[in-house]
Design an enzyme around this catalytic site. Sequence first.
Site, short mmCIF file in Angstrom:
data_model
loop_
_atom_site.label_atom_id
_atom_site.label_comp_id
_atom_site.label_asym_id
_atom_site.label_seq_id
_atom_site.Cartn_x
_atom_site.Cartn_y
_atom_site.Cartn_z
N GLU A 75 -87.44 -36.25 -22.08
CA GLU A 75 -86.42 -36.79 -23.01
C GLU A 75 -86.24 -38.35 -22.78
O GLU A 75 -85.57 -39.01 -21.84
CB GLU A 75 -85.01 -36.15 -22.67
CG GLU A 75 -84.05 -36.29 -23.91
CD GLU A 75 -82.73 -35.58 -23.74
OE1 GLU A 75 -82.32 -35.52 -22.49
OE2 GLU A 75 -82.23 -34.96 -24.54
N CYS A 119 -78.72 -35.17 -29.07
CA CYS A 119 -79.70 -33.96 -28.31
C CYS A 119 -80.40 -33.45 -29.34
O CYS A 119 -81.79 -32.79 -29.02
CB CYS A 119 -78.99 -33.10 -27.38
SG CYS A 119 -77.71 -32.48 -28.26
N LYS A 167 -62.93 -34.11 -18.28
CA LYS A 167 -63.62 -35.22 -17.97
C LYS A 167 -64.46 -35.83 -19.02
O LYS A 167 -65.57 -35.20 -19.35
CB LYS A 167 -64.30 -35.35 -16.72
CG LYS A 167 -64.59 -36.86 -16.05
CD LYS A 167 -65.64 -36.71 -14.92
CE LYS A 167 -66.83 -36.74 -15.49
NZ LYS A 167 -66.93 -38.10 -16.18
O1 TXE Z 1 -75.70 -38.06 -18.23
P1 TXE Z 1 -75.32 -37.01 -17.31
P2 TXE Z 1 -76.54 -39.44 -18.10
C1 TXE Z 1 -79.65 -36.80 -21.28
C2 TXE Z 1 -80.28 -38.06 -21.76
C3 TXE Z 1 -79.79 -39.09 -20.57
C4 TXE Z 1 -79.75 -38.44 -19.42
C5 TXE Z 1 -78.79 -38.72 -18.47
O2 TXE Z 1 -81.69 -38.01 -21.41
O3 TXE Z 1 -80.90 -40.16 -20.60
O4 TXE Z 1 -79.20 -37.17 -19.76
O5 TXE Z 1 -77.70 -39.15 -18.94
C6 TXE Z 1 -71.05 -36.04 -15.91
N1 TXE Z 1 -70.85 -33.04 -11.46
N2 TXE Z 1 -78.30 -36.61 -22.13
O6 TXE Z 1 -76.96 -39.68 -16.79
O7 TXE Z 1 -75.14 -37.70 -15.94
C7 TXE Z 1 -70.83 -37.34 -16.34
O8 TXE Z 1 -70.04 -38.07 -15.64
C8 TXE Z 1 -70.00 -33.02 -12.68
C9 TXE Z 1 -78.27 -35.67 -22.93
O9 TXE Z 1 -75.41 -40.28 -18.76
O10 TXE Z 1 -75.55 -35.64 -17.40
C10 TXE Z 1 -70.65 -37.23 -17.93
O11 TXE Z 1 -69.34 -36.93 -17.88
N3 TXE Z 1 -70.41 -33.90 -13.68
C11 TXE Z 1 -76.98 -35.20 -23.50
C12 TXE Z 1 -71.59 -35.83 -18.12
O12 TXE Z 1 -71.77 -35.49 -16.84
C13 TXE Z 1 -71.24 -34.81 -13.61
C14 TXE Z 1 -75.95 -36.24 -23.65
C15 TXE Z 1 -73.04 -36.29 -18.56
O13 TXE Z 1 -73.70 -37.04 -17.80
C16 TXE Z 1 -72.16 -35.11 -12.49
C17 TXE Z 1 -76.09 -37.34 -22.50
C18 TXE Z 1 -71.77 -34.10 -11.52
N4 TXE Z 1 -72.63 -34.02 -10.21
C19 TXE Z 1 -77.19 -37.33 -21.76
N5 TXE Z 1 -72.98 -35.94 -12.69
C20 TXE Z 1 -76.84 -34.08 -24.55
N6 TXE Z 1 -77.48 -32.93 -24.10
O14 TXE Z 1 -76.47 -34.28 -25.60
C21 TXE Z 1 -72.64 -36.37 -13.90
N7 TXE Z 1 -71.51 -35.76 -14.50
#
Ligand code: TXE
Length: 479
Positions: free
Chosen positions: A383, A282, A173
């Site tokens: 972050e 990140c 996904k």
């Molecule tokens: O990320 P999410 P978000 C950090 C960054 C950002 C924060 C939130 O600080 O502001 O995270 O971003 C899926 N079960 N990073 O909310 O939610 C979601 O659909 C299974 C750092 O956009 O973590 C997406 O495919 N999956 C980072 C993926 O998780 C779930 C990069 C990431 O989304 C889920 C991005 C659940 N319950 C954000 N909830 C890095 N490490 O590079 C969400 N997802």
Amino acid sequence: MNIKNYINGEFVNPIKGNYLDNYNPSIGKIYGQIPNSTKEDVVLALEAAEKAFSKWSTTTLDERSKIFSKIADLILEKLDFLAAAESKDNGKPISLAKAVDIPRAASNFQFFANAITQFSSEAHESVGLNAINFTLRQPLGVVGCISPWNLPLYLFTWKIAPAIAAGNCVIAKPSEVTPMTAYLLGEICTEAGLPKGVLNIVHGLGTSTGQAIVAHPKIKAISFTGGTKTGAHIASIAAPMFKKLSLELGGKNPNIIFADCDYDKMLETTVRSSFTNQGQICLCGSRIFVEETIYEKFKKEFIKKVSELKVGNPSEKNTNIGALVSHQHLEKVKSYIDIAEKEGGKILFGGDSVTVKNCENGYYLQPTIIEVQNNKCKLNQEEIFGPVVTMMSFKNDKEALALANESKYGLSATLWTNNLNRTMQFAKQLQTGIVWVNTWMLRDLRTPFGGAKDSGVGREGGFEALRFFTEPKNICIKY
Ligand code: TXE
């Protein structure tokens, strides 16, 4: 353009017919729809993957390798098209997508095309016991890969390539915020001859589609990149089922600059490590610590260089900083700028939204530099994940190391110095998964990639990834 799920080699609509809007962040407008898949779609993908597994897991390494090379070639053939799609979906400069994101997606496949033919396992002769032990590394079965929006195709392929190379079938996904290039990859995989059901792509929200993948007992492992909070939630669901988990989470990476460094190289790289991809990597060095003897000089020259960056329409070639990924994310990043002064910080440059001609509703923000007094402030501890960096000075090695390690995160660190003893001391004592010395984001795909502390669990890359996606089994033969 409307997106469909890719299940069993076919493009299909979600069973319940629910869709989400897909935005182009550079103009703030909806330009398509994507499935908001439910548990039923995940089950459909699972059935396809399970069916494909017995054949795929016994496909020769040579055959897998050839298909992977073909996928890599096709990605490169479509470089311009995919880069344009990535830029439109994510807001990043098209030049960046073309130079980094899409070539790296191809490299991910080409790398594992080679790596799988070199992967080996151990043998231990039990001398004196007349026994030989060897390790079988067998694929797990059906595995789940969940990726974020910042480097969409780059990180999506970084997970699925080793998973499939190792003989697993995958339910993947991409982020609902940036689904487009993963969707386009489905077509490429079919064209390259990847058998039906080996890769299945379901689109939708994390809380519904993602959650259904994580919670399904037949999905044996979860490889996830995203926010730390989401990672903790995923672990709470997957761990009681004893799933294998690889979690690549957030970072708040120190960029430690000593006076004895190669100054010009450092300055140029620090501009990149601060603001590449709108600071939405990140690995970005979001906390800059500078030795006090060069602090004022660096401050002046860094501000000057950053002021030369062009914030603009991502499809224009000379744009350095495009749009942030979403309105919601822009608001999150701005909320940190809003508290900067309350926390005793001083905005040295930027801090404001930018209106870009012909893209007036896009999500643009100036690159922002904030001088902080205290490493314990929110700006230095949380972050932000946008084009915002903080800076403060330090007196000596001890203080620099303490500041760098004073964080719940531990993904990467960058160190600028020409002192070998200092390099080794920092390399050993920095509490991070990666330390770059006199460079940033120089990636060799064979190295273990991942973080310590709240930055995650497990390592990706090279044989680490192939080990993650296989189950080691010890065979002991007495003779
Ligand atoms: O990320 P999410 P978000 C950090 C960054 C950002 C924060 C939130 O600080 O502001 O995270 O971003 C899926 N079960 N990073 O909310 O939610 C979601 O659909 C299974 C750092 O956009 O973590 C997406 O495919 N999956 C980072 C993926 O998780 C779930 C990069 C990431 O989304 C889920 C991005 C659940 N319950 C954000 N909830 C890095 N490490 O590079 C969400 N997802």
